[in-house]
Motif scaffolding. Structure first.
Motif, short mmCIF file in Angstrom:
data_model
loop_
_atom_site.label_atom_id
_atom_site.label_comp_id
_atom_site.label_asym_id
_atom_site.label_seq_id
_atom_site.Cartn_x
_atom_site.Cartn_y
_atom_site.Cartn_z
N TRP A 18 0.83 -1.21 0.00
CA TRP A 18 0.00 0.00 0.00
C TRP A 18 0.86 1.26 0.00
O TRP A 18 0.49 2.28 -0.60
N LYS A 21 1.97 1.64 -3.58
CA LYS A 21 0.89 2.21 -4.40
C LYS A 21 0.74 3.70 -4.15
O LYS A 21 0.57 4.48 -5.10
N GLU A 22 0.81 4.12 -2.89
CA GLU A 22 0.70 5.54 -2.57
C GLU A 22 1.82 6.34 -3.24
O GLU A 22 1.59 7.42 -3.80
N ASP A 25 1.28 6.45 -7.04
CA ASP A 25 0.18 7.37 -7.35
C ASP A 25 0.64 8.83 -7.26
O ASP A 25 0.08 9.70 -7.95
N THR A 221 -5.06 2.19 3.46
CA THR A 221 -4.74 3.37 2.66
C THR A 221 -4.44 4.57 3.54
O THR A 221 -3.58 5.40 3.21
N ASP A 222 -5.14 4.67 4.67
CA ASP A 222 -4.86 5.75 5.61
C ASP A 222 -3.48 5.58 6.23
O ASP A 222 -2.75 6.55 6.44
N ARG A 225 -0.78 6.52 3.60
CA ARG A 225 -0.70 7.98 3.43
C ARG A 225 0.04 8.62 4.62
O ARG A 225 0.85 9.53 4.44
#
Length: 317
Positions: A18, A21-22, A25, A221-222, A225
């Motif tokens: 994740w 991915k972050e 992105d 996802t949090d 981030r």
């Protein structure tokens, strides 16, 4: 537009994928490292066609492998690779010391050599869980209750020496219990993933102990981030940050939330009661104030996302 290059250890693990991915992105080039002991190529298969992602199979305990990961043009390193199983650490403490302390030392040396910013990902399990009812902030006393937790705070202590001794830019990041897609659903997984998968399989939800123990549950996802924001914030250098929702839920109530009609909930004897944490609730106010970070995904939404993803996996999609 490419924003820079980031090295990620543990890139094929649950949280690691994740974070990858972050970063992708946001436009970064990502060089991942993983020995696949906890991670899987399948976790990062989505990124296999990207020319901005590479995955090296290797171990952070191998100095040559770590040296090859970091270069003078690496903008940051996010260090997630670790042994993470509490029960295994009680059975084999040496493996956790080697991976979590010696491996981190290798990362620190490589960052020092290349003057690379480091986001060091720790764990909320280092805290003293007594009198934590108002939420655990970063000034809360530490008291590791397992060799796993001891090795993680040991790694942070070594890193703090590099921050003070060499002025190496390091941020210390302690997410609370993280859950979501790609987390393991066996005993090595988290309670949300285990419960949700067992519910989908029509199996009973097993609660260790009386179920009154609580957890602050953070969606993947949090968490990713938070890790990326903390790593790149100049205001965060040298600081410790917790990440959680600020709300805890008992395991009994979590089981009730996840269980659908016909799913049995039962209590079983705890397999490692000596390292059980009775109450875990994060005070995330520091991350909110200094990083402008707060979680976006509620527990109900997160469980729905996880359930949908697990359904696709169980169908073989």
């Amino acid at each position: 537009m490419t924003r820079g290059t980031v090295a990620v250890t543990g890139a094929a693990g649950f949280i690691g994928r994740w974070v990858v991915k972050e970063l992708l992105d946001r436009g970064y080039v990502v060089h991942g490292l993983d020995n696949l002991s906890n991670g899987s190529r399948r976790n990062v298969e989505e990124f296999s066609t990207s020319d901005q992602f590479t995955l090296e199979i290797g171990d952070i305990c191998d100095e040559e492998v770590v040296d090859d990961l970091l270069h003078e043009d690496t903008d940051a390193c996010i260090h997630l690779a670790a042994e993470i199983d509490v029960q295994e650490s009680l059975d084999d403490p040496q493996s956790h010391f080697d991976a979590n302390v010696v491996g981190t030392q290798n990362i620190l040396e490589a960052c020092r050599r290349t003057d690379t910013r480091l986001g060091l990902v720790g764990t909320c399990m280092v805290y003293d869980m007594v009198d934590s009812g108002d939420g655990i902030d970063e000034s809360h006393p530490v008291k590791p209750a397992s060799p796993y937790a001891g090795s993680k705070i040991g790694a942070e202590n070594v890193a703090e020496g590099y921050y003070h001794g060499y002025d190496l830019p390091i941020t210390f990041l302690r997410p609370f219990n993280t859950y979501g897609p790609y987390q393991k659903t066996g005993m090595a997984g988290g309670v949300v993933s285990i419960f949700t998968n067992r519910d989908l399989q029509g199996e009973s939800l097993k609660i260790f102990g009386d179920g009154t123990q609580t957890r602050d549950l953070l969606y993947a996802t949090d968490c990713a981030r938070f890790i990326v924001d903390g790593t790149f914030s100049d205001d965060a250098v040298g600081e410790v940050f917790n990440a959680g929702t600020g709300t805890d839920i008992s395991i009994n109530d979590l089981a009730e939330l996840i269980a659908t009609d016909g799913t049995d909930i039962r209590h079983v004897e705890h397999h490692h009661p000596q390292s059980e944490v009775q109450k875990l609730r994060c005070d995330p106010s520091k991350a909110n104030e200094l990083l402008d970070w707060e979680p976006d995904v509620s527990l109900e939404e997160g469980v729905d996302h996880l359930r949908d993803w697990l359904r696709t996996q169980n169908r073989g999609d």
